[in-house]
Design a protein around this motif. Structure first.
Motif, mmCIF file in Angstrom:
data_model
loop_
_atom_site.group_PDB
_atom_site.id
_atom_site.type_symbol
_atom_site.label_atom_id
_atom_site.label_comp_id
_atom_site.label_asym_id
_atom_site.label_seq_id
_atom_site.Cartn_x
_atom_site.Cartn_y
_atom_site.Cartn_z
ATOM 1 N N GLU A 1 39.650 33.330 75.909
ATOM 2 C CA GLU A 1 38.343 33.332 76.566
ATOM 3 C C GLU A 1 38.196 34.456 77.597
ATOM 4 O O GLU A 1 37.087 34.769 78.033
ATOM 5 N N HIS A 2 39.297 35.097 77.957
ATOM 6 C CA HIS A 2 39.266 36.183 78.941
ATOM 7 C C HIS A 2 39.537 37.557 78.323
ATOM 8 O O HIS A 2 39.585 38.552 79.046
ATOM 9 N N LEU A 3 39.699 37.612 77.014
ATOM 10 C CA LEU A 3 40.177 38.835 76.362
ATOM 11 C C LEU A 3 39.288 40.050 76.632
ATOM 12 O O LEU A 3 39.791 41.104 77.017
ATOM 13 N N GLU A 4 38.000 39.928 76.453
ATOM 14 C CA GLU A 4 37.120 41.096 76.609
ATOM 15 C C GLU A 4 37.122 41.608 78.047
ATOM 16 O O GLU A 4 37.206 42.816 78.274
ATOM 17 N N LYS A 5 37.054 40.716 79.009
ATOM 18 C CA LYS A 5 37.081 41.121 80.421
ATOM 19 C C LYS A 5 38.435 41.746 80.767
ATOM 20 O O LYS A 5 38.506 42.753 81.486
ATOM 21 N N TYR A 6 39.519 41.160 80.254
ATOM 22 C CA TYR A 6 40.853 41.702 80.499
ATOM 23 C C TYR A 6 40.944 43.140 79.985
ATOM 24 O O TYR A 6 41.445 44.031 80.674
ATOM 25 N N LYS A 7 40.477 43.375 78.768
ATOM 26 C CA LYS A 7 40.540 44.717 78.183
ATOM 27 C C LYS A 7 39.757 45.721 79.019
ATOM 28 O O LYS A 7 40.208 46.851 79.212
ATOM 29 N N GLU A 8 38.605 45.314 79.543
ATOM 30 C CA GLU A 8 37.807 46.199 80.413
ATOM 31 C C GLU A 8 38.600 46.589 81.659
ATOM 32 O O GLU A 8 38.652 47.765 82.037
ATOM 33 N N ILE A 9 39.195 45.602 82.299
ATOM 34 C CA ILE A 9 39.947 45.843 83.538
ATOM 35 C C ILE A 9 41.181 46.701 83.263
ATOM 36 O O ILE A 9 41.488 47.639 84.014
ATOM 37 N N ASP B 1 46.079 39.768 65.962
ATOM 38 C CA ASP B 1 45.951 38.848 67.088
ATOM 39 C C ASP B 1 45.698 39.656 68.357
ATOM 40 O O ASP B 1 46.637 39.998 69.086
ATOM 41 N N PRO B 2 44.444 39.974 68.640
ATOM 42 C CA PRO B 2 44.133 40.838 69.784
ATOM 43 C C PRO B 2 44.490 40.254 71.143
ATOM 44 O O PRO B 2 44.477 40.977 72.137
ATOM 45 N N THR B 3 44.856 38.975 71.204
ATOM 46 C CA THR B 3 45.314 38.416 72.481
ATOM 47 C C THR B 3 46.734 38.872 72.806
ATOM 48 O O THR B 3 47.203 38.677 73.924
ATOM 49 N N GLN B 4 47.411 39.473 71.835
ATOM 50 C CA GLN B 4 48.759 40.011 72.026
ATOM 51 C C GLN B 4 48.657 41.489 72.393
ATOM 52 O O GLN B 4 48.437 42.345 71.544
ATOM 53 N N VAL B 5 48.775 41.767 73.669
ATOM 54 C CA VAL B 5 48.637 43.121 74.203
ATOM 55 C C VAL B 5 50.031 43.698 74.451
ATOM 56 O O VAL B 5 50.934 42.999 74.917
ATOM 57 N N GLY C 1 43.269 40.728 89.748
ATOM 58 C CA GLY C 1 42.055 40.392 89.009
ATOM 59 C C GLY C 1 42.290 39.780 87.645
ATOM 60 O O GLY C 1 41.398 39.148 87.078
ATOM 61 N N THR C 2 43.492 39.979 87.099
ATOM 62 C CA THR C 2 43.766 39.478 85.744
ATOM 63 C C THR C 2 44.809 38.360 85.706
ATOM 64 O O THR C 2 45.088 37.822 84.642
#
Length: 119
Positions: A24-32, A58-62, A89-90
């Motif tokens: 649920e936080h993936l898009e905001k995390y990627k921005e930051i 699995d884009p949640t795996q960074v 922030g993350t």
């Protein structure tokens, strides 16, 4: 390995950060993360690379390939305003974090990557 490449490898710090993000936080995390990585490269002479990636399936795996001139450059990076903003922030977005210190197999050849990117 030449003495030059060996002495470079002894100095350079290479790490892979393995991060799992709550979906649920993936898009905001990627921005930051994108802002933090860009600032690190632009503002810090000791940061050689901050290269964020995510798994296609699995884009949640960074994964972040991090390269620093030396351990002092890494320690200085941790104290920067942009890193502190990213970290605080993350924090709630990160499900798990594993920091894996690496050793280059062939730093002499690896350094050619950066020369090729200039062309």
């Amino acid at each position: 390995m030449s003495n030059y490449a060996h002495s470079q490898q002894a100095e350079i710090m290479v790490r892979i950060s393995e991060i799992e993000i709550h979906p649920e936080h993936l898009e905001k995390y990627k921005e930051i993360l994108k802002v933090e990585a860009e600032a690190s490269i632009r503002l810090e002479a000791g940061v050689i690379a901050i290269f964020p990636m995510f798994q296609k399936n699995d884009p949640t795996q960074v994964r972040i390939l991090e390269m620093y001139k030396d351990k002092q450059a890494y320690q200085a990076h941790l104290k920067t305003e942009h890193f502190q903003k990213y970290k605080t922030g993350t924090l709630h977005m990160v499900k798990s974090l594993k920091l894996v210190d690496m050793e280059a197999l062939d730093m002499e050849t690896a350094s050619q990557i950066f020369r090729k990117l200039k062309n």
